[in-house]
Design a protein around this motif. Structure first.
Motif, PDB file in Angstrom:
ATOM      1  N   ARG A   2       0.825  -1.192   0.000  1.00 26.73           N
ATOM      2  CA  ARG A   2       0.000   0.000   0.000  1.00 26.73           C
ATOM      3  C   ARG A   2       0.868   1.254   0.000  1.00 26.73           C
ATOM      4  O   ARG A   2       1.851   1.347   0.714  1.00 26.73           O
ATOM      5  CB  ARG A   2      -0.913  -0.010   1.213  1.00 26.73           C
ATOM      6  N   GLU A   3       0.467   2.227  -0.800  1.00 25.54           N
ATOM      7  CA  GLU A   3       1.212   3.469  -0.903  1.00 25.54           C
ATOM      8  C   GLU A   3       1.008   4.320   0.346  1.00 25.54           C
ATOM      9  O   GLU A   3      -0.108   4.467   0.827  1.00 25.54           O
ATOM     10  CB  GLU A   3       0.735   4.244  -2.139  1.00 25.54           C
ATOM     11  N   PRO A   4       2.088   4.912   0.912  1.00 23.75           N
ATOM     12  CA  PRO A   4       1.933   5.769   2.082  1.00 23.75           C
ATOM     13  C   PRO A   4       0.980   6.926   1.797  1.00 23.75           C
ATOM     14  O   PRO A   4       0.938   7.455   0.677  1.00 23.75           O
ATOM     15  CB  PRO A   4       3.361   6.270   2.330  1.00 23.75           C
ATOM     16  N   VAL A   5       0.232   7.330   2.813  1.00 26.24           N
ATOM     17  CA  VAL A   5      -0.768   8.388   2.651  1.00 26.24           C
ATOM     18  C   VAL A   5      -0.128   9.672   2.154  1.00 26.24           C
ATOM     19  O   VAL A   5      -0.647  10.333   1.246  1.00 26.24           O
ATOM     20  CB  VAL A   5      -1.509   8.637   3.991  1.00 26.24           C
ATOM     21  N   GLU A   6       1.014  10.059   2.744  1.00 27.74           N
ATOM     22  CA  GLU A   6       1.627  11.325   2.371  1.00 27.74           C
ATOM     23  C   GLU A   6       2.100  11.315   0.920  1.00 27.74           C
ATOM     24  O   GLU A   6       1.995  12.320   0.218  1.00 27.74           O
ATOM     25  CB  GLU A   6       2.804  11.634   3.302  1.00 27.74           C
ATOM     26  N   VAL A   7       2.608  10.159   0.454  1.00 24.89           N
ATOM     27  CA  VAL A   7       3.022  10.065  -0.936  1.00 24.89           C
ATOM     28  C   VAL A   7       1.822  10.228  -1.863  1.00 24.89           C
ATOM     29  O   VAL A   7       1.878  10.939  -2.869  1.00 24.89           O
ATOM     30  CB  VAL A   7       3.723   8.717  -1.202  1.00 24.89           C
ATOM     31  N   ARG A   8       0.697   9.570  -1.495  1.00 16.60           N
ATOM     32  CA  ARG A   8      -0.503   9.694  -2.326  1.00 16.60           C
ATOM     33  C   ARG A   8      -0.984  11.141  -2.370  1.00 16.60           C
ATOM     34  O   ARG A   8      -1.383  11.644  -3.419  1.00 16.60           O
ATOM     35  CB  ARG A   8      -1.596   8.774  -1.776  1.00 16.60           C
ATOM     36  N   ARG A   9      -0.946  11.814  -1.241  1.00 14.87           N
ATOM     37  CA  ARG A   9      -1.397  13.208  -1.216  1.00 14.87           C
ATOM     38  C   ARG A   9      -0.466  14.122  -2.000  1.00 14.87           C
ATOM     39  O   ARG A   9      -0.922  15.082  -2.628  1.00 14.87           O
ATOM     40  CB  ARG A   9      -1.536  13.674   0.248  1.00 14.87           C
ATOM     41  N   ASP A  41      -8.445  12.608   1.297  1.00 12.54           N
ATOM     42  CA  ASP A  41      -7.154  13.270   1.115  1.00 12.54           C
ATOM     43  C   ASP A  41      -7.342  14.736   0.736  1.00 12.54           C
ATOM     44  O   ASP A  41      -6.632  15.619   1.236  1.00 12.54           O
ATOM     45  CB  ASP A  41      -6.351  12.560   0.019  1.00 12.54           C
ATOM     46  N   ARG A  85      11.104   7.008  -7.015  1.00 14.28           N
ATOM     47  CA  ARG A  85      11.318   5.581  -7.274  1.00 14.28           C
ATOM     48  C   ARG A  85      12.128   5.333  -8.545  1.00 14.28           C
ATOM     49  O   ARG A  85      11.793   4.492  -9.370  1.00 14.28           O
ATOM     50  CB  ARG A  85       9.981   4.844  -7.382  1.00 14.28           C
TER      51      ARG A  85
END
Length: 361
Positions: A2-9, A41, A85
């Motif tokens: 799962r992608e970290p929340v902060e990265v998604r935001r 988000d 990445r």
């Protein structure tokens, strides 16, 4: 994973800033998450004052009327914008860092999320913060992504150098400084190595989702097609997610083991390292041994030597690209506004590291 929340935001923020506005449903589809997740988000980002919410629409807070005038360049800060990445370009970043820090420059690093157009708002923010110059490596997954960035890159008012990106002849970026690896020569090294070992049938498995990948694909076709000793060659995608939009023929999406058996190929050139290691594992699952049944050359040489069978690999001069780009940028900064040095397009030659994955036929 799962992608970290902060990265998604951060990805949401970059997408909205690059377009000015976006629909919540479109963001959810692009990020492959639920609409509810994106709404949550967006609400958090809006509370922080980083976005504006509307009915099903999100708007950037960086509208032209809201952006304060950029600070004058302070001369001590260079902004570096690289994709997230991307271990290949991180090596170029470290090369650039060694040169910039030795010259007394401070680096402002900006990591661009995997969203089309993410680099522009980061560059604008860096300039607003007083960056005197830019080193950029846009992701450019498709040609359309690249062309969409031409106008604002060509309009930059501070010195800027592209890393591992070669401006197309006649494009708006044709007069922009760039430093990159000569990937055509890299393919030549791989093909000559295999041919000298007696291999005459070769399969190329490359990505098709970056300027480097597209250059490699074109070079593979041109070099193998013209080589007098290559009897048969074929091309496939190195990973299902590695292509740009559009359909591919069945042989381009088939498993590597299937194409090897269909063509009778005894060698393969695989781009990039992680894809190459995974493809070698899949070959073993289908009874194809490396190098006994198939010699393999990887392209990138970031982690190619760490496999159970260390892979022979073409190694672009990644850190040297960063160093050369930083040196070129420093020359531009030192020359000042009155400098009229010609635009430079620097190409550095890759090398070949021979390991245990290739042997004579």
């Amino acid at each position: 994973m799962r992608e970290p929340v902060e990265v998604r935001r951060q990805r949401i923020l970059a997408a909205v800033e690059s377009r000015g506005s976006a629909r919540v449903s479109d963001l959810a589809a692009e990020l492959e998450v639920s609409v509810v997740t994106v709404r949550r988000d967006v609400e958090e980002l809006a509370q922080e004052g980083r976005l504006r919410r509307g009915h099903g629409v999100v708007r950037s807070t960086l509208a032209a009327r809201d952006i304060p005038a950029p600070r004058p360049p302070d001369g001590d800060t260079v902004a570096v914008v690289v994709p997230e990445r991307h271990t290949y370009l991180y090596e170029s970043l470290h090369g650039a860092r060694s040169v910039l820090e030795a010259s007394g420059k401070r680096i402002a690093l900006h990591i661009a999320p995997q969203v089309a157009g993410a680099e522009r708002p980061l560059a604008e923010r860096a300039l607003k913060d007083g960056a005197a110059g830019l080193l950029l490596a846009p992701r450019w997954r498709t040609l359309a992504d690249e062309e969409a960035d031409h106008a604002w890159l060509a309009a930059l008012e501070v010195p800027a150098v592209l890393m591992e990106r070669r401006p197309a002849a006649g494009s708006a970026l044709h007069a922009m400084d760039s430093v990159c690896s000569d990937h055509v020569h890299g393919v030549h090294l791989a093909v000559e190595h295999l041919v000298c070992l007696g291999h005459r049938r070769i399969v190329f498995a490359t990505r098709d989702d970056s300027p480097t990948a597209r250059t490699l694909r074109s070079a593979c076709a041109r070099i193998a097609g013209a080589h007098p000793l290559v009897e048969t060659w074929a091309w496939v995608l190195s990973a299902p997610e590695a292509g740009q939009e559009g359909p591919y023929a069945p042989e381009q999406t088939a498993g590597l083991h299937e194409v090897l058996r269909r063509t009778g190929a005894t060698a393969a050139v695989l781009h990039g390292d992680v894809d190459a290691l995974m493809l070698v594992q899949r070959l073993a699952d289908h009874g194809v041994r490396v190098p006994e049944d198939c010699s393999v050359v990887a392209y990138d040489d970031v982690v190619a030597g760490l496999g159970t069978t260390p892979l022979t690999a073409v190694a672009p001069p990644k850190a040297d690209v960063g160093r050369a780009a930083a040196e070129l940028l420093l020359e531009r900064l030192d020359s000042g506004a009155g400098g009229h040095a010609p635009v430079r397009r620097v190409e550095l030659l890759p090398s070949l590291s021979v390991r245990g994955s290739t042997r004579p036929l």
